[in-house]
Design a protein around this motif. Structure first.
Motif, short mmCIF file in Angstrom:
data_model
loop_
_atom_site.label_atom_id
_atom_site.label_comp_id
_atom_site.label_asym_id
_atom_site.label_seq_id
_atom_site.Cartn_x
_atom_site.Cartn_y
_atom_site.Cartn_z
N ARG A 5 0.83 -1.20 0.00
CA ARG A 5 0.00 0.00 0.00
C ARG A 5 0.87 1.25 0.00
O ARG A 5 0.53 2.27 -0.60
CB ARG A 5 -0.91 -0.04 1.23
N ASN A 130 -11.24 -6.68 -16.42
CA ASN A 130 -11.37 -6.69 -14.97
C ASN A 130 -11.34 -5.26 -14.45
O ASN A 130 -10.30 -4.59 -14.53
CB ASN A 130 -10.24 -7.53 -14.35
N GLU A 131 -12.45 -4.79 -13.92
CA GLU A 131 -12.56 -3.41 -13.45
C GLU A 131 -11.75 -3.17 -12.18
O GLU A 131 -11.43 -2.03 -11.85
CB GLU A 131 -14.03 -3.05 -13.19
N ASN A 132 -11.44 -4.25 -11.45
CA ASN A 132 -10.71 -4.10 -10.19
C ASN A 132 -9.20 -4.01 -10.40
O ASN A 132 -8.53 -3.14 -9.84
CB ASN A 132 -11.05 -5.26 -9.25
N SER A 133 -8.66 -4.91 -11.23
CA SER A 133 -7.22 -4.92 -11.48
C SER A 133 -6.84 -4.17 -12.75
O SER A 133 -5.65 -4.03 -13.05
CB SER A 133 -6.72 -6.37 -11.58
N PHE A 134 -7.85 -3.70 -13.52
CA PHE A 134 -7.61 -2.96 -14.77
C PHE A 134 -6.79 -3.78 -15.76
O PHE A 134 -5.87 -3.27 -16.40
CB PHE A 134 -6.93 -1.62 -14.50
N LYS A 202 -13.29 -0.08 -22.94
CA LYS A 202 -12.80 0.15 -21.58
C LYS A 202 -11.35 0.64 -21.59
O LYS A 202 -11.00 1.59 -20.87
CB LYS A 202 -12.91 -1.14 -20.77
N ARG A 206 -9.58 4.39 -20.49
CA ARG A 206 -8.38 4.54 -19.66
C ARG A 206 -7.29 5.34 -20.37
O ARG A 206 -6.58 6.13 -19.75
CB ARG A 206 -7.83 3.16 -19.27
#
Length: 368
Positions: A5, A130-134, A202, A206
């Motif tokens: 993080r 994947n919208e979470n990991s792009f 998508k 980006r």
């Protein structure tokens, strides 16, 4: 604070993920046969239809699919989850060559088409974003077209792009119900290719956001995002490019399984896949331009810093010269003992830089 993080604030987490993502994209080695894990759960659906009737149900085992062969209807058997025993069993009954069974059980195969012993075999990847990991995720799908049947093998039972086909089968006047198995195969391939555009849309969003970020601000994290996005475009291109050859093979095929009236529909898919490939090339060019823009911004910022430092150095030069002259250790220096000498020297140190600033501004040196 968790180390991962903490690293994400500097973009270092993106740099660390890049090598592993490269391995995922270019993990195909034809000399090594990767082992496929047996699916824990297998779901089998059978759709048996004609112009007059249609029935669809989930089957409990692979043996229940045997009764659909040569029953006078068109049958679509969709198998979610791949096991070697199931592939071999249904392959024996429906005449799927052992080499084709190996391709079905393979991992990371390049999209391809084969016409072997009365069946047409298509292997390609369904793509998801994947919208979470792009990241662009792929799922290998194998489609076997035979006389009055289509068998599809999927890896993931939780998602596919075939729901529009399931809906069309409910309506008697739909083209799927009125045509043969080759049209069903066309519809499946068309949905897979059309879904490529959803993934590219998508990625396009980006790219636009990242382009605005590069123009607005330049940081190490921005560069990391550019590199990661370039890898996703590579994954997209790697899956889309070979599909051109697959559809071209169907257009050139002289198999009796493909009706002449269906060929024009495959031509439509070929046009779509060409457009998709060209779009990936355009995205790639945009990313290269964006990387150049990033480098140019870095150089521009460096030039601005060097310009400020050069101006400050020039403005300090008169004071340095004056102070150096009157600071020399000589007994006789003009105006050395003048009671106003200090004020004159300080005045020159102020007036000369102001005069220099006026000259710099007049010559436009402060314009970007």
């Amino acid at each position: 604070m968790d180390s991962k993080r903490y690293l994400q604030y500097f973009g270092l987490d993106l740099f660390q993920r890049a090598p592993s993502r490269t391995k995922e994209i270019f993990n195909v080695n034809p000399t090594i046969i990767p082992a496929r894990e047996e699916a824990e759960k297998v779901r089998i659906f059978a759709y048996d239809y004609s112009n007059e009737s249609c029935s669809g149900k989930e089957l409990s085992n692979i043996e229940e699919t045997y009764g659909f062969k040569e029953n006078g209807h068109v049958t679509w058997i969709n198998i979610d989850g791949i096991r070697k025993s199931d592939v071999d069993a249904i392959g024996e009954v429906y005449g799927i060559h052992p080499l084709l069974r190996e391709d079905i059980l393979s991992v990371g195969q390049r999209p391809k088409i084969d016409d072997v012993e009365g069946v047409i075999f298509c292997l390609l990847n369904m793509l998801y974003y994947n919208e979470n990991s792009f990241t662009v995720e792929s799922e290998q799908i194998s489609i076997v077209l035979g006389k009055d049947f289509v068998i599809s093998f999927q890896e993931d039972a939780s998602r596919d792009v075939f729901n529009p086909i399931r809906e069309k089968l409910k309506y008697q006047q739909s083209k799927v119900r009125m045509r043969g198995a080759d049209y069903l195969c066309y519809t499946m391939l068309d949905l897979i290719v059309d879904n490529y555009y959803v993934v590219m849309e998508k990625l396009g969003d980006r790219i636009e956001l990242l382009e605005e970020e590069v123009i607005r601000s330049t940081s190490r994290r921005t560069l990391a995002k550019i590199l990661v996005l370039k890898k996703e475009l590579l994954a997209l291109k790697k899956n889309i490019a070979p599909v051109r050859e697959l559809i071209s093979g169907l257009l050139k095929s002289e198999s009796d399984l493909l009706d002449d009236s269906t060929t024009k529909y495959f031509k439509d898919i070929y046009d779509h896949i060409i457009q998709a490939y060209e779009l990936t090339e355009n995205y790639r060019d945009m990313m290269m331009s964006m990387q150049d823009l990033y480098i140019n911004n870095i150089n521009l910022r460096m030039n601005e810093v060097m310009k400020v430092m050069a101006v400050v150095t020039c403005l300090m030069a008169p004071a340095t010269v004056i102070g150096g002259i009157f600071g020399m250790n000589f007994d006789h220096i003009p105006e050395l003992h003048n009671k106003y000498g200090f004020y004159i020297a300080v005045g020159l140190m102020v007036v000369i830089p102001i005069w220099m600033l006026g000259i710099f501004k007049k010559r436009g040196w402060f314009k970007i």
